[in-house]
Design a protein around this motif. Structure first.
Motif: not given
Length: 195
Positions: A76-83, A137-144
């Motif tokens: 789910v996390v990749p799908l949520i962050l991909a939108g 999974r959330v933090a790894g996709r944030l570029e901050v």
């Protein structure tokens, strides 16, 4: 003439294991880890306490199996962050609240929340789930640079919302429509992630 129980495996019907597990979810959800007992769970399930030990071992093992919430952050996390980025906060809130609309997920989720607040045994399960499965999974996709702190803030907000809505049942949040909560909480989640 009273019958004595013979040696060997305790007797139980074919659905005894599932009844025990359902009784455990209810007991842990109502009283937390510390308040639930093997004897009480067995009584709820209509079985001998020895059968609970036979299927699940110690109370901690039974709790670990009862706490198996069927949420898949890896999917789910990749799908949520991909939108669209501007809607990530709302999508996170919607996903969690819609998942909790399912009776099975809600019962196990409430059990975990109650246990985390009221006892020590549930905390490692929740902390481990957050630390290993969800937040990286959330933090790894944030570029901050402070991605982990941002993910922790999201987790604290979501956990607080779930506690107020499903455990403490504070009105009007407990009965508010999901769409309204998404509209009100989503922007806060969005701010934690990206502002």
């Amino acid at each position: 003439m009273a019958q004595t129980r013979g040696r060997g495996r305790p007797r139980g019907g074919t659905d005894s294991r599932s009844r025990i597990l359902a009784a455990a979810v209810e007991a842990f959800g109502e009283t937390g880890y510390e308040g639930a007992t093997i004897r009480g769970i067995a009584e709820r399930a209509g079985v001998d306490p020895a059968l609970v030990h036979h299927y699940f071992g110690a109370k901690a093992d039974l709790f670990a199996e009862a706490a198996d919430v069927p949420l898949r952050p890896d999917v789910v996390v990749p799908l949520i962050l991909a939108g669209p980025r501007a809607e990530v906060g709302e999508r996170i809130v919607r996903y969690v609240l819609e998942a909790f609309a399912d009776d099975g997920v809600r019962r196990r989720g409430v059990m975990l929340l109650r246990t985390a607040v009221g006892g020590r045994a549930g905390s490692p399960l929740i902390v481990g789930f957050l630390a290993r499965e969800l937040l990286p999974r959330v933090a790894g996709r944030l570029e901050v640079p402070d991605a982990r702190l941002r993910a922790d803030l999201v987790a604290s907000q979501i956990a607080g919302l779930l506690m107020i809505r499903y455990v403490l049942r504070v009105q009007p949040i407990a009965d508010a429509p999901i769409d309204e909560l998404v509209a009100r909480v989503g922007p806060t989640i969005q701010r934690y992630l990206f502002d």
